[in-house]
Motif scaffolding. Structure first.
Motif, mmCIF file in Angstrom:
data_model
loop_
_atom_site.group_PDB
_atom_site.id
_atom_site.type_symbol
_atom_site.label_atom_id
_atom_site.label_comp_id
_atom_site.label_asym_id
_atom_site.label_seq_id
_atom_site.Cartn_x
_atom_site.Cartn_y
_atom_site.Cartn_z
ATOM 1 N N LEU A 19 0.824 -1.206 0.000
ATOM 2 C CA LEU A 19 0.000 0.000 0.000
ATOM 3 C C LEU A 19 0.861 1.262 0.000
ATOM 4 N N ALA A 20 1.900 1.271 0.817
ATOM 5 C CA ALA A 20 2.796 2.428 0.853
ATOM 6 C C ALA A 20 3.426 2.661 -0.520
ATOM 7 N N GLY A 21 3.825 1.568 -1.179
ATOM 8 C CA GLY A 21 4.390 1.695 -2.520
ATOM 9 C C GLY A 21 3.396 2.263 -3.508
ATOM 10 N N GLU A 22 2.137 1.850 -3.396
ATOM 11 C CA GLU A 22 1.102 2.362 -4.291
ATOM 12 C C GLU A 22 0.804 3.833 -4.022
ATOM 13 N N ILE A 23 0.842 4.234 -2.781
ATOM 14 C CA ILE A 23 0.589 5.638 -2.429
ATOM 15 C C ILE A 23 1.746 6.532 -2.866
ATOM 16 N N ASN A 24 2.953 6.002 -2.834
ATOM 17 C CA ASN A 24 4.126 6.807 -3.194
ATOM 18 C C ASN A 24 4.133 7.239 -4.651
ATOM 19 N N VAL A 25 3.530 6.460 -5.531
ATOM 20 C CA VAL A 25 3.524 6.806 -6.960
ATOM 21 C C VAL A 25 2.702 8.070 -7.227
ATOM 22 N N PRO A 26 1.428 8.126 -6.832
ATOM 23 C CA PRO A 26 0.691 9.374 -7.081
ATOM 24 C C PRO A 26 1.227 10.548 -6.262
ATOM 25 N N LEU A 27 1.768 10.278 -5.093
ATOM 26 C CA LEU A 27 2.355 11.352 -4.300
ATOM 27 C C LEU A 27 3.515 12.002 -5.062
ATOM 28 N N ALA A 28 4.382 11.199 -5.619
ATOM 29 C CA ALA A 28 5.491 11.738 -6.402
ATOM 30 C C ALA A 28 4.979 12.511 -7.613
ATOM 31 N N THR A 29 3.970 11.968 -8.284
ATOM 32 C CA THR A 29 3.408 12.625 -9.462
ATOM 33 C C THR A 29 2.838 13.991 -9.108
ATOM 34 N N VAL A 30 2.068 14.059 -8.032
ATOM 35 C CA VAL A 30 1.473 15.328 -7.596
ATOM 36 C C VAL A 30 2.565 16.354 -7.267
ATOM 37 N N LEU A 31 3.680 15.877 -6.776
ATOM 38 C CA LEU A 31 4.784 16.774 -6.429
ATOM 39 C C LEU A 31 5.675 17.108 -7.630
ATOM 40 N N GLY A 32 5.330 16.576 -8.802
ATOM 41 C CA GLY A 32 6.098 16.865 -10.004
ATOM 42 C C GLY A 32 7.403 16.095 -10.084
ATOM 43 N N LEU A 33 7.472 14.972 -9.388
ATOM 44 C CA LEU A 33 8.675 14.141 -9.382
ATOM 45 C C LEU A 33 8.458 12.912 -10.256
ATOM 46 N N PRO A 34 9.523 12.225 -10.647
ATOM 47 C CA PRO A 34 9.342 10.971 -11.387
ATOM 48 C C PRO A 34 8.504 9.990 -10.553
ATOM 49 N N GLU A 35 7.683 9.170 -11.215
ATOM 50 C CA GLU A 35 6.799 8.233 -10.518
ATOM 51 C C GLU A 35 7.527 7.348 -9.517
ATOM 52 N N ASP A 36 8.742 6.947 -9.842
ATOM 53 C CA ASP A 36 9.478 6.028 -8.971
ATOM 54 C C ASP A 36 10.363 6.748 -7.953
ATOM 55 N N TYR A 37 10.185 8.057 -7.797
ATOM 56 C CA TYR A 37 11.055 8.843 -6.916
ATOM 57 C C TYR A 37 11.114 8.264 -5.499
ATOM 58 N N PHE A 38 9.965 7.990 -4.893
ATOM 59 C CA PHE A 38 9.945 7.482 -3.518
ATOM 60 C C PHE A 38 10.161 5.978 -3.458
ATOM 61 N N THR A 39 9.567 5.235 -4.387
ATOM 62 C CA THR A 39 9.672 3.777 -4.325
ATOM 63 C C THR A 39 11.111 3.293 -4.499
ATOM 64 N N THR A 40 11.886 3.968 -5.345
ATOM 65 C CA THR A 40 13.280 3.545 -5.523
ATOM 66 C C THR A 40 14.138 3.895 -4.312
ATOM 67 N N ARG A 41 13.687 4.816 -3.512
ATOM 68 C CA ARG A 41 14.448 5.230 -2.328
ATOM 69 C C ARG A 41 14.003 4.513 -1.059
ATOM 70 N N ALA A 42 12.964 3.703 -1.151
ATOM 71 C CA ALA A 42 12.418 3.047 0.035
ATOM 72 C C ALA A 42 12.480 1.527 -0.056
ATOM 73 N N ARG A 43 13.366 1.002 -0.864
ATOM 74 C CA ARG A 43 13.421 -0.455 -1.034
ATOM 75 C C ARG A 43 13.891 -1.180 0.208
ATOM 76 N N GLN A 44 14.731 -0.541 1.014
ATOM 77 C CA GLN A 44 15.183 -1.144 2.270
ATOM 78 C C GLN A 44 14.858 -0.205 3.428
ATOM 79 N N ALA A 45 13.637 0.291 3.416
ATOM 80 C CA ALA A 45 13.228 1.242 4.453
ATOM 81 C C ALA A 45 13.187 0.558 5.810
ATOM 82 N N THR A 46 13.480 1.335 6.825
ATOM 83 C CA THR A 46 13.344 0.844 8.204
ATOM 84 C C THR A 46 12.002 1.293 8.730
ATOM 85 N N TRP A 47 11.344 0.447 9.451
ATOM 86 C CA TRP A 47 10.055 0.773 10.060
ATOM 87 C C TRP A 47 9.794 -0.196 11.191
ATOM 88 N N THR A 48 8.924 0.213 12.084
ATOM 89 C CA THR A 48 8.473 -0.664 13.172
ATOM 90 C C THR A 48 7.008 -0.457 13.376
#
Length: 104
Positions: free
Chosen positions: A75-104
């Protein structure tokens, strides 16, 4: 380590002496779940990707938690695509940077 307003540290119990009533038992229970990624670097793995610990008495918890977190990561990956688009960034801007994200 700094805690939140309750005096608890992340992944731990109250700081000594911060309980509202020092004679009362601490009934705090917590569960932290991380991505389970291993980078091959022992220092990074210990700091950012610690191993998950699963309670033996709750065998179904791991499967349920894995299913839930897989869904949330997707879901986070799906949300990151339109978020990047709305911000005028490449579609994969966030997804390519979050492949090994840390979270708890």
């Amino acid at each position: 380590m700094a805690g939140d307003a309750s005096g608890r540290r992340r992944g731990g119990e109250h700081e000594p002496g911060t309980e509202p009533d020092a004679t009362a038992p601490d009934l705090h229970e917590s569960f932290y779940l991380g991505p389970g990624i291993r980078t091959g670097n022992a220092v990074l793995d210990r700091l950012y990707y610690p191993a998950n610990h699963w309670p033996e008495e709750r065998a179904a918890l791991r499967a349920a938690a894995d299913a839930y977190t897989a869904h949330m990561v997707r879901l986070a990956g799906e949300i990151n695509v339109p978020l990047a688009t709305v911000l005028g960034l490449p579609e994969d801007y966030f997804t390519t940077r979050a492949r090994q994200a840390t979270w708890t």
